[in-house]
Motif scaffolding. Structure first.
Motif, mmCIF file in Angstrom:
data_model
loop_
_atom_site.group_PDB
_atom_site.id
_atom_site.type_symbol
_atom_site.label_atom_id
_atom_site.label_comp_id
_atom_site.label_asym_id
_atom_site.label_seq_id
_atom_site.Cartn_x
_atom_site.Cartn_y
_atom_site.Cartn_z
ATOM 1 N N ALA A 71 0.813 -1.210 0.000
ATOM 2 C CA ALA A 71 0.000 0.000 0.000
ATOM 3 C C ALA A 71 0.845 1.258 0.000
ATOM 4 O O ALA A 71 0.464 2.268 -0.592
ATOM 5 C CB ALA A 71 -0.936 -0.012 1.214
ATOM 6 N N GLU A 72 2.029 1.213 0.633
ATOM 7 C CA GLU A 72 2.856 2.423 0.694
ATOM 8 C C GLU A 72 3.309 2.867 -0.694
ATOM 9 O O GLU A 72 3.519 4.056 -0.939
ATOM 10 C CB GLU A 72 4.069 2.221 1.605
ATOM 11 N N GLU A 73 3.425 1.918 -1.626
ATOM 12 C CA GLU A 73 3.785 2.283 -2.993
ATOM 13 C C GLU A 73 2.641 3.037 -3.660
ATOM 14 O O GLU A 73 2.846 4.044 -4.336
ATOM 15 C CB GLU A 73 4.147 1.029 -3.792
ATOM 16 N N LEU A 74 1.429 2.547 -3.468
ATOM 17 C CA LEU A 74 0.268 3.200 -4.055
ATOM 18 C C LEU A 74 0.118 4.623 -3.521
ATOM 19 O O LEU A 74 -0.201 5.553 -4.256
ATOM 20 C CB LEU A 74 -0.992 2.388 -3.754
ATOM 21 N N LEU A 75 0.365 4.807 -2.226
ATOM 22 C CA LEU A 75 0.168 6.110 -1.606
ATOM 23 C C LEU A 75 1.198 7.131 -2.082
ATOM 24 O O LEU A 75 1.013 8.334 -1.891
ATOM 25 C CB LEU A 75 0.228 5.975 -0.084
ATOM 26 N N LEU A 76 2.272 6.684 -2.717
ATOM 27 C CA LEU A 76 3.253 7.597 -3.285
ATOM 28 C C LEU A 76 2.847 8.084 -4.670
ATOM 29 O O LEU A 76 3.402 9.054 -5.183
ATOM 30 C CB LEU A 76 4.628 6.907 -3.387
ATOM 31 N N ASN A 77 1.858 7.407 -5.275
ATOM 32 C CA ASN A 77 1.492 7.690 -6.658
ATOM 33 C C ASN A 77 0.324 8.671 -6.703
ATOM 34 O O ASN A 77 -0.715 8.449 -6.077
ATOM 35 C CB ASN A 77 1.125 6.381 -7.372
ATOM 36 N N PHE A 78 0.477 9.747 -7.475
ATOM 37 C CA PHE A 78 -0.543 10.787 -7.537
ATOM 38 C C PHE A 78 -1.834 10.291 -8.195
ATOM 39 O O PHE A 78 -2.886 10.904 -8.030
ATOM 40 C CB PHE A 78 0.003 12.006 -8.290
ATOM 41 N N LEU A 99 -13.738 3.555 4.275
ATOM 42 C CA LEU A 99 -12.792 2.813 5.100
ATOM 43 C C LEU A 99 -11.741 2.203 4.176
ATOM 44 O O LEU A 99 -12.078 1.456 3.257
ATOM 45 C CB LEU A 99 -13.514 1.720 5.892
ATOM 46 N N MET A 100 -10.459 2.543 4.399
ATOM 47 C CA MET A 100 -9.375 1.992 3.589
ATOM 48 C C MET A 100 -8.632 0.920 4.376
ATOM 49 O O MET A 100 -8.356 1.103 5.570
ATOM 50 C CB MET A 100 -8.405 3.087 3.158
ATOM 51 N N ALA A 101 -8.317 -0.177 3.705
ATOM 52 C CA ALA A 101 -7.629 -1.279 4.381
ATOM 53 C C ALA A 101 -6.787 -2.038 3.373
ATOM 54 O O ALA A 101 -6.940 -1.882 2.153
ATOM 55 C CB ALA A 101 -8.643 -2.212 5.039
ATOM 56 N N GLY A 102 -5.893 -2.866 3.884
ATOM 57 C CA GLY A 102 -5.038 -3.660 2.997
ATOM 58 C C GLY A 102 -4.277 -4.693 3.791
ATOM 59 O O GLY A 102 -4.664 -5.078 4.894
ATOM 60 N N GLY A 103 -3.158 -5.137 3.228
ATOM 61 C CA GLY A 103 -2.311 -6.131 3.890
ATOM 62 C C GLY A 103 -0.952 -6.165 3.227
ATOM 63 O O GLY A 103 -0.767 -5.627 2.128
ATOM 64 N N ASN A 104 0.010 -6.807 3.887
ATOM 65 C CA ASN A 104 1.372 -6.875 3.354
ATOM 66 C C ASN A 104 1.572 -8.003 2.353
ATOM 67 O O ASN A 104 2.583 -8.041 1.659
ATOM 68 C CB ASN A 104 2.377 -7.032 4.507
ATOM 69 N N ASN A 105 0.621 -8.925 2.302
ATOM 70 C CA ASN A 105 0.707 -10.031 1.349
ATOM 71 C C ASN A 105 -0.704 -10.501 1.042
ATOM 72 O O ASN A 105 -1.684 -10.012 1.610
ATOM 73 C CB ASN A 105 1.579 -11.174 1.907
ATOM 74 N N GLU A 106 -0.800 -11.468 0.128
ATOM 75 C CA GLU A 106 -2.105 -11.941 -0.320
ATOM 76 C C GLU A 106 -2.926 -12.529 0.826
ATOM 77 O O GLU A 106 -4.139 -12.302 0.912
ATOM 78 C CB GLU A 106 -1.905 -12.990 -1.421
ATOM 79 N N ARG A 107 -2.285 -13.244 1.719
ATOM 80 C CA ARG A 107 -2.999 -13.841 2.853
ATOM 81 C C ARG A 107 -3.568 -12.757 3.764
ATOM 82 O O ARG A 107 -4.734 -12.830 4.182
ATOM 83 C CB ARG A 107 -2.053 -14.761 3.629
ATOM 84 N N GLU A 108 -2.771 -11.742 4.064
ATOM 85 C CA GLU A 108 -3.227 -10.668 4.949
ATOM 86 C C GLU A 108 -4.347 -9.856 4.304
ATOM 87 O O GLU A 108 -5.281 -9.426 4.979
ATOM 88 C CB GLU A 108 -2.062 -9.751 5.312
ATOM 89 N N GLU A 109 -4.264 -9.645 2.992
ATOM 90 C CA GLU A 109 -5.330 -8.925 2.294
ATOM 91 C C GLU A 109 -6.660 -9.672 2.427
ATOM 92 O O GLU A 109 -7.693 -9.068 2.726
ATOM 93 C CB GLU A 109 -4.980 -8.766 0.814
#
Length: 341
Positions: A71-78, A99-109
């Motif tokens: 997600a941190e990569e997406l948040l850098l993109n305008f 509500l925004m949410a995510g995960g660090n890998n496919e399992r966490e997502e």
């Protein structure tokens, strides 16, 4: 002491149950009564207990957005901010929260989505990317949860989605470079498991084939949607014995890295390497040189996706797939007139 429903009802001259129905937006409550009750709520500073309301109405008035990893990569993109501006414009108008949410890998997502859905915390979901064999889409199908996909599903038919014609968009971008006299055209790609990347690569190769131009694997570099990814790609692609003289780049933010990498390697844009990118974010016209970019209607993507999701939640009839038109915005980075004679 906090204000209660009974206080609102007394001041408005209605029953507490009428106040509850106004809060729940009950269709049998007249506009006049609803307006009167809401004016009293504002006057007294009463804020309804939304959790209690959701238990009664079976809705949360909340939409979830699942951020693809990382997600941190997406948040850098305008691109993300313009997309979310469109989403919020529609949700605010309809009285919904986000509500925004995510995960660090496919399992966490998948765990995050499962927790939101089975915990009754959202009414529906927006998925920002379409991936091959996405377990989240499989789960949402099984649970019959309303969702809208940005892109197209590679595994399911009739998935509600908002997209561009990415094949045609990349075809148009590549044809523009060909029309400028370019014959050695490379492609700086995104992750190949994404439908968007596959479609844009298909449009690129289609334009090359029609023009009788070579497709060379060494001229195609896969990366992420990061400035750093475009920067690193230049060390690889421009080290070829015969490097490309033009590049189709998957994303404007990646193109910023491409410009930086080319400059450090001593290549000029567009004199040595011409560039066409995608998304047409505001900063694209502020670079040196300004970047030619395909405007994909990012704001409209977000607005339309959230509009479709709300219509689905309300069980309204909608088209299952909507395409947002694109247009090529030509700037100096690709123009032949800037080449030396």
């Amino acid at each position: 002491m906090s204000v209660t429903i009974k206080d609102v009802a007394k001041k408005a001259g209605v029953s507490p149950s009428t106040v509850s129905r106004v809060i729940a937006e009950h269709p049998r409550i007249s506009a006049k009564t609803s307006r009167k009750v809401r004016e009293v709520m504002d006057e007294l500073g009463y804020h309804p207990n939304m959790m209690a309301k959701s238990l009664v109405s079976k809705t949360t008035k909340t939409i979830g957005v699942i951020l693809p990893r990382p997600a941190e990569e997406l948040l850098l993109n305008f691109f993300f901010y313009e997309f979310m501006r469109g989403v919020m414009a529609q949700l605010t108008r309809a009285g919904y929260d986000l509500l925004m949410a995510g995960g660090n890998n496919e399992r966490e997502e998948l765990e995050t989505v499962t927790r939101l859905v089975r915990g009754g915390r959202i009414d529906g979901l927006l998925l920002l990317y379409s991936r091959i064999a996405d377990p989240i889409i499989a789960f949402l199908h099984k649970e019959k949860v309303p969702f809208v996909l940005i892109g197209r599903s590679l595994d399911y038919e009739n998935v509600l989605s908002v997209d561009n014609d990415n094949v045609q968009a990349a075809y148009d971008a590549t044809k523009h470079l060909i029309a400028q006299g370019q014959r050695r055209i490379g492609f700086v790609s995104g992750p190949t498991h994404l439908a968007m990347t596959q479609d844009r690569l298909a449009g690129y190769t289609k334009a090359l084939a029609e023009a009788g131009l070579p497709f060379k694997q060494g001229w195609v570099v896969e990366g992420e949607f990061l400035l750093e990814s475009g920067y690193r790609a230049m060390a690889s692609i421009m080290s070829q014995p015969e490097p490309p003289t033009a590049l189709v780049v998957i994303d404007d933010f990646v193109a910023f890295g491409v410009l930086k990498g080319l400059a450090e390697l001593g290549f000029r844009v567009p004199q040595d390497v011409a560039i066409v990118s995608f998304n047409n974010i505001a900063l694209a016209e502020l670079t040196m040189p300004p970047i030619t970019s395909v405007d994909i209607g990012t704001y409209q993507l977000g607005y339309t996706a959230s509009q479709m999701l709300l219509s689905t939640i309300l069980q309204e009839q909608i088209q299952p797939r909507q395409l947002i038109p694109h247009r090529l915005v030509i700037r100096e980075s690709s123009l032949r007139t800037f080449f030396p004679v």
